[in-house]
Scaffold this active site. Structure first.
Site, PDB file in Angstrom:
ATOM      1  N   TYR A 142       0.817  -1.214   0.000  1.00  0.00           N
ATOM      2  CA  TYR A 142       0.000   0.000   0.000  1.00  0.00           C
ATOM      3  C   TYR A 142       0.855   1.271   0.000  1.00  0.00           C
ATOM      4  CZ  TYR A 142      -3.986  -3.018   1.131  1.00  0.00           C
ATOM      5  OH  TYR A 142      -4.960  -3.987   1.110  1.00  0.00           O
ATOM      6  N   LYS A 192       3.851 -15.260   1.444  1.00  0.00           N
ATOM      7  CA  LYS A 192       3.876 -16.156   0.283  1.00  0.00           C
ATOM      8  C   LYS A 192       5.329 -16.298  -0.174  1.00  0.00           C
ATOM      9  CE  LYS A 192       0.821 -16.815  -2.596  1.00  0.00           C
ATOM     10  NZ  LYS A 192       0.122 -18.105  -2.773  1.00  0.00           N
ATOM     11  N   ASP A 224      -2.381 -17.921   1.510  1.00  0.00           N
ATOM     12  CA  ASP A 224      -3.590 -18.485   0.884  1.00  0.00           C
ATOM     13  C   ASP A 224      -4.049 -19.725   1.648  1.00  0.00           C
ATOM     14  OD1 ASP A 224      -1.220 -19.639   0.000  1.00  0.00           O
ATOM     15  OD2 ASP A 224      -1.978 -20.140  -1.983  1.00  0.00           O
ATOM     16  N   ASP A 248      -4.902  -7.221   5.833  1.00  0.00           N
ATOM     17  CA  ASP A 248      -6.152  -6.527   5.536  1.00  0.00           C
ATOM     18  C   ASP A 248      -7.248  -7.564   5.264  1.00  0.00           C
ATOM     19  OD1 ASP A 248      -7.901  -4.538   4.931  1.00  0.00           O
ATOM     20  OD2 ASP A 248      -6.896  -3.844   3.125  1.00  0.00           O
ATOM     21  N   ASP A 252     -10.166  -9.159   8.255  1.00  0.00           N
ATOM     22  CA  ASP A 252     -11.603  -9.014   7.997  1.00  0.00           C
ATOM     23  C   ASP A 252     -12.282 -10.380   7.989  1.00  0.00           C
ATOM     24  OD1 ASP A 252     -11.561  -6.318   7.842  1.00  0.00           O
ATOM     25  OD2 ASP A 252     -12.326  -6.171   5.803  1.00  0.00           O
TER      26      ASP A 252
END
Ligand code: NAD
Length: 367
Positions: A142, A192, A224, A248, A252
């Site tokens: 980001y 990852k 993942d 993020d 959630d």
């Protein structure tokens, strides 16, 4: 020794309503547990813009840097939608996070048994769930450069860059290990490393930091696979640490395993201050809920549980944080529900203040 200091920023919409209930709980701790805070209150968001023409006055920012912890309600509202981007209420919150350099975002996913039916997963998968996701908050994709939309040949290309320095990984990993030490001494790091060099470095640095915390059982998982495991059997985890982007998504996902937005607290922590306490901002995950503001319908529990996190992580009052969380559990088990928690027919919702009063009564009963 002086009392611990707390800056309260109720903000906009339901912010002041839910914070009023937290103020009663803070007063209860002073009166009944001898835990007295030096509380100051100030403006952030739309109300600060109304008063000062800016969503966060410099004096408020300076105060936030000085106190032991900041507790924020929520900011925003339709009244401010047409303001210039730099003046929008959310900019006040972003400035706090940035200037306090809050790099570790703590998002618990805790399922109170009485609300297990609210989850989209099977009750036995979520009942009693209590995990914590630590998301790196100030770096990663980001923020990395280069970024932008560029012309390349005869088409455009969108670019963002995942970038982490060793020190950025080191400091958030330390926050996560410290947290694991206060909990069940289990930490899972997610990246990852199979396809990303930043993930390889992440894994190496976290492993290195782990040598300073030999009591903590450290595992690694690809993010993942982590998402799959979080929905398959979330109780296998205790603390999870991950980067900004994966955090993020995963925070959630984990939070919503447990039900309503009105229940979710959070903390954002930075570097330790001179007194050893981390810079800290505590806030509910929800926004200012303009659709229900001023109606006494807001659920104050997310904000109350944010204060419980402050007790635990800023003020070393883990037993008192447990007491407050148990009081919340008690009123939920007794069947009290604000409107957002209603599922069954025939149950009348309680107001924000009635929920606060019930939690205070449960605190009294805990003595
Ligand atoms: P929101 O979280 O305010 O509301 C989403 C829905 O959840 C609404 O239906 C609301 O009534 C309900 N809800 C939220 N908190 C609740 C609570 N404590 N009790 C009962 N119901 C609750 O999100 P939104 O509607 O997308 O945004 C509203 C405003 O809040 C916008 O201006 C947005 O920018 C701002 N916002 C602020 C923050 C923050 O301050 N951290 C976070 C998200 C959104």
């Amino acid at each position: 020794m002086s009392n611990p200091s707390l800056l309260i920023l109720p903000g906009d919409g339901i912010g002041p309503e839910v914070m009023a209930e937290v103020r009663r709980i803070i007063d209860w701790y002073g009166a009944k547990r001898g835990l007295v805070f030096d509380v100051s209150e100030d403006l952030v968001g739309g109300c600060a813009y109304d008063a000062h023409g800016t969503p966060l006055h410099d004096d408020t920012m300076a105060k936030a840097q000085e106190v032991d912890a900041v507790l924020l309600g929520a900011v925003g509202g339709p009244k401010y939608d047409s303001l210039d981007f730099s003046l929008k209420p959310e900019r006040g919150l972003l400035r706090l996070r940035k200037e306090m350099d809050l790099y570790a975002n703590l998002r618990p996913a805790q399922c109170f048994d009485a609300l297990a039916d609210f989850s989209s997963l099977k009750t036995d998968v979520v009942a009693g769930l209590d995990i914590m996701i630590v998301r790196e908050l100030t770096s990663g994709v980001y923020f990395g450069e280069p970024r932008g939309i560029f012309e390349e040949g005869n088409e455009r290309v969108g670019i963002n860059t995942q970038r982490y320095t060793e020190s950025e990984i080191d400091r958030v990993a330390r926050s996560a290990f410290e947290l694991a030490m206060r909990r069940n001494r289990k930490l899972c790091s997610m990246e990852k490393a199979n396809v990303m060099e930043s993930g390889v470095l992440w894994r190496e640095v976290v492993t290195e930091v782990g040598k300073d915390y030999p009591e903590v059982a450290l595992t690694h998982m690809y993010a993942d696979a982590g998402a799959m495991q979080l929905t398959r059997w979330p109780k296998q985890f205790d603390v999870i640490v991950t980067d900004n982007l994966f955090g993020d998504l995963l925070s959630d996902l984990a939070a919503m395993l447990t039900g309503s937005l009105g229940m979710l607290p959070s903390a954002s922590l930075g570097a330790p201050m001179a007194n050893g306490r981390p810079k800290a901002l505590y806030e509910p995950v929800h926004g200012s809920a303009p659709d229900i503001a001023g109606q006494g319908k807001a659920n104050p529990i997310a904000c109350i549980l944010s204060f419980a996190m402050a007790l635990r992580y800023s003020f070393d009052q883990g037993a008192e944080a447990d007491r407050l969380e148990k009081a919340v559990e008690r009123v939920l088990a007794d069947g009290l529900r604000t409107a957002d928690l209603l599922g069954q027919e025939g149950v009348a919702p309680v107001t924000t203040a009635e929920m606060g009063s019930a939690i205070l009564a449960a605190l009294d009963a805990s003595l």
